[in-house]
Design an enzyme around this catalytic site. Structure first.
Site, PDB file in Angstrom:
ATOM      1  N   ASN A  10       0.870  -1.174   0.000  1.00  0.00           N
ATOM      2  CA  ASN A  10       0.000   0.000   0.000  1.00  0.00           C
ATOM      3  C   ASN A  10       0.908   1.226   0.000  1.00  0.00           C
ATOM      4  O   ASN A  10       1.437   1.606   1.041  1.00  0.00           O
ATOM      5  CB  ASN A  10      -0.898  -0.025   1.250  1.00  0.00           C
ATOM      6  N   TRP A  11       1.089   1.774  -1.194  1.00  0.00           N
ATOM      7  CA  TRP A  11       2.011   2.919  -1.312  1.00  0.00           C
ATOM      8  C   TRP A  11       1.407   4.202  -0.763  1.00  0.00           C
ATOM      9  O   TRP A  11       2.108   5.203  -0.620  1.00  0.00           O
ATOM     10  CB  TRP A  11       2.407   3.128  -2.783  1.00  0.00           C
ATOM     11  N   LYS A  12       0.099   4.194  -0.508  1.00  0.00           N
ATOM     12  CA  LYS A  12      -0.608   5.397  -0.020  1.00  0.00           C
ATOM     13  C   LYS A  12      -0.324   6.574  -0.967  1.00  0.00           C
ATOM     14  O   LYS A  12      -0.176   6.360  -2.168  1.00  0.00           O
ATOM     15  CB  LYS A  12      -0.221   5.685   1.427  1.00  0.00           C
ATOM     16  N   GLY A 235       2.559  -0.970   4.308  1.00  0.00           N
ATOM     17  CA  GLY A 235       2.667   0.437   3.940  1.00  0.00           C
ATOM     18  C   GLY A 235       4.124   0.854   3.830  1.00  0.00           C
ATOM     19  O   GLY A 235       4.789   0.642   2.810  1.00  0.00           O
ATOM     20  N   GLY A 236       4.652   1.441   4.890  1.00  0.00           N
ATOM     21  CA  GLY A 236       5.995   2.029   4.878  1.00  0.00           C
ATOM     22  C   GLY A 236       7.069   1.128   4.293  1.00  0.00           C
ATOM     23  O   GLY A 236       7.875   1.573   3.455  1.00  0.00           O
TER      24      GLY A 236
HETATM   25  P1  PGA Z   1       2.325   0.436   7.674  1.00  0.00           P
HETATM   26  O1  PGA Z   1       0.896   0.633   6.925  1.00  0.00           O
HETATM   27  O2  PGA Z   1       2.892  -0.861   7.149  1.00  0.00           O
HETATM   28  O3  PGA Z   1       3.126   1.620   7.282  1.00  0.00           O
HETATM   29  O4  PGA Z   1       2.024   0.357   9.141  1.00  0.00           O
HETATM   30  C1  PGA Z   1       0.031  -0.430   6.711  1.00  0.00           C
HETATM   31  C2  PGA Z   1      -1.241   0.062   6.060  1.00  0.00           C
HETATM   32  O5  PGA Z   1      -1.716   1.137   6.418  1.00  0.00           O
HETATM   33  O6  PGA Z   1      -1.809  -0.612   5.164  1.00  0.00           O
END
Ligand code: PGA
Length: 252
Positions: A10-12, A235-236
């Site tokens: 999830n690159w956001k 995410g990160g």
């Molecule tokens: P994170 O995000 O790995 O940066 O905690 C996960 C997500 O929000 O899908």
């Protein structure tokens, strides 16, 4: 029944198109476990390009991070399922906690988005999870099951044959704080029990349930080895090819 192993990125709202292309190129240059399904959930502006970049790869798919519940029409700024499908997108994240919190997406609205994804043939990655206050109060399992019950109210097992669920405790997202493998397993087993009761054993056994929240190369293997954890929504750590490839290769 053996379920798919899935590592979803999830690159956001990160990377420009050229940065995203370079990140994907770098990732694909790594030696990736061919038994893991990789899904890259990228910003809308990247989707057509990244889908073309991965067209010939069986185990790499492109996903959107959100989608309209409507078919088409006067919804300024929205993106429809047909638009996603037309550029080669196969997956869509529905109900990420950031959409729920910052864009006020309710369980009912998310049920409508889920209906739209399924009717159109997109694979939904449906997110659920509790905040820190609920975790502290000890009502986290009830909270998450209620989210699912509300959004899934009008669905049959057949409707949900492609469903992927992502359990993401909000207190673990982007905080560096991860649920322990036991905490992830407790919730994900409870979700599977709910699926058995509501949709039957076959559907429950076939539905991948991912964990998300500060998944990193050094904790992925332990989390993914839990019996009801079928992969991660990352995410990160998905924004660096080295760390995401290590996570993709963390299934034992
Ligand atoms: P994170 O995000 O790995 O940066 O905690 C996960 C997500 O929000 O899908």
């Amino acid at each position: 029944m053996s379920r798919k192993k899935i590592a979803a990125a999830n690159w956001k709202m990160n990377t420009t198109l050229s940065e995203g292309q370079a990140l994907l190129t770098d990732l694909l240059a790594h030696d990736l476990d061919q038994g893991t399904d990789v899904v890259i959930c990228a910003p809308f502006t990247h989707l057509a390009t990244l889908a073309a970049q991965t067209e010939s790869l069986d185990n790499v798919s492109i996903g959107a991070q959100n989608m309209s519940q409507h078919d088409k029409g006067a919804y300024t700024g929205e993106t429809s399922a047909d638009m996603l499908l037309a550029v080669g997108v196969s997956h869509v994240v529905i109900g990420h906690s950031e959409r729920r919190e910052y864009f006020h997406e309710s369980d009912e609205l998310l049920g409508q988005k889920l209906r739209q994804a399924i009717d159109k043939g997109l694979v939904p990655i449906f997110c659920c999870g509790e905040g820190l206050d609920i975790r502290k109060a000890g009502t986290h399992v009830d909270h998450v099951i209620t989210q699912l019950k509300t959004s899934f109210a009008s669905f049959t097992a057949e409707d949900l044959s492609t469903l992927v669920i992502a359990y993401e405790p909000i207190w673990a997202i982007g905080t560096g704080e991860t649920a322990t493998p036991a905490q992830a397993q407790e919730m994900q087993a409870a979700i599977r029990t709910y699926l058995v009761e509501r949709f039957g054993a076959d559907m429950a056994a076939a539905t991948p349930i991912l964990y998300g929240g500060s998944v990193k190369p050094d904790n992925a293997q332990e989390i993914f080895s839990q019996p009801d954890v079928d992969g991660g929504l990352v995410g990160g750590a998905s924004l660096k090819a080295d760390s995401f490839s290590a996570i993709i290769n963390s299934f034992s």
